[in-house]
Design an enzyme around this catalytic site. Structure first.
Site, PDB file in Angstrom:
ATOM      1  N   LYS A  45      15.325 -12.811  47.403  1.00  0.00           N
ATOM      2  CA  LYS A  45      15.348 -11.570  48.189  1.00  0.00           C
ATOM      3  C   LYS A  45      16.801 -11.230  48.542  1.00  0.00           C
ATOM      4  O   LYS A  45      17.605 -12.123  48.856  1.00  0.00           O
ATOM      5  CB  LYS A  45      14.535 -11.784  49.481  1.00  0.00           C
ATOM      6  CG  LYS A  45      14.637 -10.647  50.498  1.00  0.00           C
ATOM      7  CD  LYS A  45      13.969  -9.383  50.027  1.00  0.00           C
ATOM      8  CE  LYS A  45      14.170  -8.214  50.992  1.00  0.00           C
ATOM      9  NZ  LYS A  45      13.781  -6.926  50.425  1.00  0.00           N
ATOM     10  N   SER A  71       9.393   0.695  52.684  1.00  0.00           N
ATOM     11  CA  SER A  71      10.629   0.747  53.452  1.00  0.00           C
ATOM     12  C   SER A  71      10.725  -0.575  54.209  1.00  0.00           C
ATOM     13  O   SER A  71      10.514  -0.635  55.424  1.00  0.00           O
ATOM     14  CB  SER A  71      10.644   1.935  54.414  1.00  0.00           C
ATOM     15  OG  SER A  71      11.888   1.937  55.094  1.00  0.00           O
ATOM     16  N   LEU A  74      15.130  -4.680  54.223  1.00  0.00           N
ATOM     17  CA  LEU A  74      15.835  -5.942  53.943  1.00  0.00           C
ATOM     18  C   LEU A  74      15.445  -7.092  54.876  1.00  0.00           C
ATOM     19  O   LEU A  74      16.322  -7.786  55.418  1.00  0.00           O
ATOM     20  CB  LEU A  74      17.355  -5.739  53.979  1.00  0.00           C
ATOM     21  CG  LEU A  74      17.949  -4.874  52.853  1.00  0.00           C
ATOM     22  CD1 LEU A  74      19.452  -4.653  53.092  1.00  0.00           C
ATOM     23  CD2 LEU A  74      17.721  -5.518  51.488  1.00  0.00           C
ATOM     24  N   ASN A 128      23.471  -6.037  45.380  1.00  0.00           N
ATOM     25  CA  ASN A 128      22.586  -4.876  45.527  1.00  0.00           C
ATOM     26  C   ASN A 128      23.351  -3.714  46.150  1.00  0.00           C
ATOM     27  O   ASN A 128      23.688  -3.755  47.335  1.00  0.00           O
ATOM     28  CB  ASN A 128      21.398  -5.308  46.400  1.00  0.00           C
ATOM     29  CG  ASN A 128      20.360  -4.225  46.578  1.00  0.00           C
ATOM     30  OD1 ASN A 128      20.534  -3.102  46.113  1.00  0.00           O
ATOM     31  ND2 ASN A 128      19.290  -4.557  47.266  1.00  0.00           N
ATOM     32  N   CYS A 131      19.939  -0.397  48.249  1.00  0.00           N
ATOM     33  CA  CYS A 131      18.765  -0.397  49.136  1.00  0.00           C
ATOM     34  C   CYS A 131      18.688   0.930  49.890  1.00  0.00           C
ATOM     35  O   CYS A 131      19.633   1.303  50.594  1.00  0.00           O
ATOM     36  CB  CYS A 131      18.816  -1.550  50.132  1.00  0.00           C
ATOM     37  SG  CYS A 131      17.396  -1.488  51.254  1.00  0.00           S
TER      38      CYS A 131
HETATM   39  C1  SIN Z   1      14.063  -3.380  51.209  1.00  0.00           C
HETATM   40  O1  SIN Z   1      14.121  -4.507  51.693  1.00  0.00           O
HETATM   41  O2  SIN Z   1      14.038  -2.354  51.913  1.00  0.00           O
HETATM   42  C2  SIN Z   1      13.986  -3.211  49.734  1.00  0.00           C
HETATM   43  C3  SIN Z   1      15.205  -3.730  49.076  1.00  0.00           C
HETATM   44  C4  SIN Z   1      15.886  -2.721  48.237  1.00  0.00           C
HETATM   45  O3  SIN Z   1      15.319  -1.647  47.967  1.00  0.00           O
HETATM   46  O4  SIN Z   1      16.996  -2.974  47.818  1.00  0.00           O
END
Ligand code: SIN
Length: 312
Positions: A45, A71, A74, A128, A131
């Site tokens: 994750k 949504s 993270l 990433n 997000c």
């Molecule tokens: C999230 O945790 O909101 C999703 C992760 C992401 O879209 O990068």
């Protein structure tokens, strides 16, 4: 026999399939289910510097026949948890380990990257930049100047081959501009396309209410409804990044969509919504479906058809 093996960042994967970061990978127990599955790899994750609980629920809702909206915001255990996991990981295992980092600012990304570099582990970093779900934090991938600045700092720190997770782009000028930036960084070895299509809104017809709670119902769209946007992004970057690899994500529910991702140029395929809905036993089904397609079409390896989509 069809050979599904591939390589990313110079490392071999026994097959091209793994989870999209976010699904089945927040805790060690979930990562274990991926290790025990027929996936070709696994990714953790997206980690932030500090542990996060994420957004209030409901924050993920499947949209039958279409995909999902989420949504999450993270939710994760904080980067030290994933660093410890990476230190304990058995690298003699045939599945390489990918670690996703998603600092809420460049400083956080720097501190996390430095910790991984100091640990000198054979895991592969996917940073990433996309997000869409943290209130007040725009997607870095849509700010090309800030993204280039981040790469200017992170690429020399990481030194080894690494990748970035991108938001979907929708304009040829943006594919061109983003690719021109990525081509400046030699150790940027792969791009992962696409993160969810950010800030969709799903509304229940009967109750006239948004389906998820965070951000007044706005959330990232994934699954079947984003397949064609994902294929376009995979192909656009495959054409523009001749020395890099593309990991395809988006809309894969069966071997057929995986085949299309490879035909568009993907070297590996990550799966999010379908994995969330079906669980990790999905990997054996999807592998078999892709093998059957390749055998029926006379392809022996992914190289035989990767990027070979025909145009009219
Ligand atoms: C999230 O945790 O909101 C999703 C992760 C992401 O879209 O990068």
């Amino acid at each position: 026999m069809a050979d599904l093996s591939t390589s990313i960042a110079g490392v071999k994967l026994p097959n091209l399939f793994f989870n999209a970061s976010g699904v089945c990978c927040q805790h060690e127990e979930e990562l274990k289910t991926l290790l025990d599955s027929e996936s070709g790899s696994l990714i953790t994750k997206s980690a932030t510097y500090e542990k996060r609980l994420g957004n209030p629920s409901p924050r993920y809702v499947p949209l039958p026949g279409l995909g999902s909206i989420n949504s999450m915001g993270l939710p994760n255990e904080g980067y030290e948890y994933y660093l410890e996991y990476a230190k304990k990981y058995d690298y003699t295992h045939e599945k390489p380990l990918f670690i996703s980092l998603s600092g809420l600012c460049l400083e956080d990304n720097v501190k996390m990257v430095e910790a991984f570099v100091t640990a000198d582990l054979p895991c592969i970093l996917e940073v990433n930049f996309s997000c869409p779900n943290v209130p007040g934090k725009p997607q870095l991938g849509y700010d090309l100047e800030a993204m280039e600045n981040a790469l200017n700092v992170l690429a020399p720190l990481i030194k080894k081959p690494f990748g970035i997770k991108l938001p979907p782009y929708f304009d040829i000028a943006h594919f061109d501009a983003a690719a021109a930036i990525f081509n400046k960084f030699d150790n940027l070895s792969f791009v992962t396309c696409i993160n969810s299509v950010g800030n969709g809104l799903a509304i229940d017809f009967e109750t006239e209410t948004a389906l998820i709670k965070p951000k007044d119902g706005f959330g990232g769209l994934g699954g079947t409804m984003v397949l064609h946007t994902a294929l376009a992004n995979v192909n656009a970057f495959y054409r523009r990044l001749p020395n890099k690899k593309v990991i395809g994500v988006g809309g894969v529910t069966s071997g057929k969509e995986a085949f299309l991702h490879v035909l568009a140029g993907a070297s590996a395929v990550q799966i999010g919504t379908q994995l969330k809905e079906e669980g990790p036993q999905m990997f054996s089904r999807i592998k078999k479906e892709l093998e059957d397609i390749m055998i029926a079409k006379g392809y022996k390896s992914l190289d035989d058809f990767r990027g070979k989509v025909k145009t009219l």
